[in-house]
Design a protein around this motif. Structure first.
Motif, mmCIF file in Angstrom:
data_model
loop_
_atom_site.group_PDB
_atom_site.id
_atom_site.type_symbol
_atom_site.label_atom_id
_atom_site.label_comp_id
_atom_site.label_asym_id
_atom_site.label_seq_id
_atom_site.Cartn_x
_atom_site.Cartn_y
_atom_site.Cartn_z
ATOM 1 N N LYS A 33 0.836 -1.201 0.000
ATOM 2 C CA LYS A 33 0.000 0.000 0.000
ATOM 3 C C LYS A 33 0.873 1.255 0.000
ATOM 4 O O LYS A 33 0.590 2.217 -0.712
ATOM 5 C CB LYS A 33 -0.929 -0.030 1.215
ATOM 6 N N ARG A 34 1.963 1.228 0.753
ATOM 7 C CA ARG A 34 2.888 2.376 0.767
ATOM 8 C C ARG A 34 3.539 2.567 -0.596
ATOM 9 O O ARG A 34 3.719 3.695 -1.053
ATOM 10 C CB ARG A 34 3.978 2.188 1.823
ATOM 11 N N ALA A 38 3.189 5.850 -2.881
ATOM 12 C CA ALA A 38 4.354 6.614 -3.353
ATOM 13 C C ALA A 38 4.269 6.854 -4.854
ATOM 14 O O ALA A 38 4.578 7.951 -5.335
ATOM 15 C CB ALA A 38 5.640 5.882 -2.998
ATOM 16 N N ALA A 39 3.830 5.836 -5.597
ATOM 17 C CA ALA A 39 3.696 5.984 -7.050
ATOM 18 C C ALA A 39 2.626 7.026 -7.387
ATOM 19 O O ALA A 39 2.825 7.874 -8.263
ATOM 20 C CB ALA A 39 3.357 4.639 -7.685
ATOM 21 N N VAL A 40 1.494 6.979 -6.690
ATOM 22 C CA VAL A 40 0.412 7.943 -6.936
ATOM 23 C C VAL A 40 0.871 9.352 -6.550
ATOM 24 O O VAL A 40 0.630 10.315 -7.282
ATOM 25 C CB VAL A 40 -0.875 7.536 -6.178
ATOM 26 N N PRO A 46 -3.143 5.817 -10.497
ATOM 27 C CA PRO A 46 -3.500 4.864 -9.442
ATOM 28 C C PRO A 46 -4.066 3.576 -10.052
ATOM 29 O O PRO A 46 -4.789 3.614 -11.039
ATOM 30 C CB PRO A 46 -4.543 5.599 -8.618
ATOM 31 N N SER A 47 -3.719 2.457 -9.421
ATOM 32 C CA SER A 47 -4.260 1.171 -9.870
ATOM 33 C C SER A 47 -5.744 1.109 -9.514
ATOM 34 O O SER A 47 -6.245 1.912 -8.713
ATOM 35 C CB SER A 47 -3.523 0.023 -9.183
ATOM 36 N N GLN A 62 -5.199 10.578 -4.687
ATOM 37 C CA GLN A 62 -4.080 11.441 -4.296
ATOM 38 C C GLN A 62 -4.142 11.771 -2.793
ATOM 39 O O GLN A 62 -3.116 11.765 -2.110
ATOM 40 C CB GLN A 62 -4.087 12.739 -5.129
ATOM 41 N N ALA A 63 -5.351 12.027 -2.283
ATOM 42 C CA ALA A 63 -5.502 12.310 -0.849
ATOM 43 C C ALA A 63 -5.179 11.069 -0.014
ATOM 44 O O ALA A 63 -4.526 11.171 1.033
ATOM 45 C CB ALA A 63 -6.915 12.801 -0.544
ATOM 46 N N LEU A 64 -5.626 9.905 -0.492
ATOM 47 C CA LEU A 64 -5.308 8.662 0.218
ATOM 48 C C LEU A 64 -3.797 8.430 0.227
ATOM 49 O O LEU A 64 -3.236 8.040 1.255
ATOM 50 C CB LEU A 64 -6.029 7.473 -0.418
ATOM 51 N N ALA A 65 -3.148 8.699 -0.891
ATOM 52 C CA ALA A 65 -1.693 8.524 -0.968
ATOM 53 C C ALA A 65 -0.988 9.408 0.062
ATOM 54 O O ALA A 65 -0.079 8.950 0.759
ATOM 55 C CB ALA A 65 -1.197 8.838 -2.376
#
Length: 123
Positions: A33-34, A38-40, A46-47, A62-65
Motif C-alpha cells: 500500500k505504501r 508513493a507511485a500515486v 492509481p491502480s 491522491q488524498a489517500l496517498a
C-alpha cells in the motif's frame, strides 16, 4: 568437545527474535500500500485497487496517498528493531544479557489487551 552455554543460548535468543519480528501478511500488504501510495504521490496513475481503496475512504487517490505516506513506515521500523536485537544478541557477553534480550522479544509477542467493551454481550 565442550558446548558453550552462552553460544547455545545466543542461537536460541536469535531464533526467538527472528520469530517475534517476522514479517507477516499484514506487513506485506501495508508495504505494498505504501509503494502504491508513493507511485500515486509521484504523479503515477492509481491502480484499480488503489482507486477502490480511496473510494472506500471517501477521498481521492491522491488524498489517500498523502494520508498513507504521512504515517510511519511500520515495516521498516519492525525490521530495524529486529536487526538491532540480532546485533545486540550477537554482541552479548553474558547469559543475563541474552535473557534480557529474550524478555524484550517475548514482551513484543504478548497480545495487546482486549477492551472489555468487546467482551460484553448485549447492549
Amino acid at each position: 568437545m565442550r558446548v558453550s552455554v552462552i553460544e547455545v543460548k545466543r542461537k536460541r535468543v536469535e531464533a526467538i527474535v527472528n520469530e517475534r519480528y517476522m514479517v507477516d501478511g499484514h506487513d506485506i500488504a501495508h508495504d505494498r500500500k505504501r509503494a502504491l501510495a508513493a507511485a500515486v504521490a509521484a504523479g503515477g496513475e492509481p491502480s484499480a485497487e488503489f482507486t477502490a481503496a480511496a473510494a472506500v475512504e471517501g477521498v481521492t487517490p491522491q488524498a489517500l496517498a498523502q494520508t498513507i505516506l504521512a504515517k510511519p513506515d511500520e515495516l521498516m521500523t519492525k525490521e530495524n528493531k529486529r536487526r538491532s536485537m540480532v546485533v545486540r544478541t550477537r554482541a552479548a557477553k553474558t547469559v543475563a544479557e541474552l535473557q534480557a534480550i529474550q524478555a524484550e522479544a517475548d514482551a513484543a509477542a504478548a497480545p495487546a489487551p482486549t477492551s472489555r467493551i468487546f467482551l460484553q454481550e448485549g447492549p
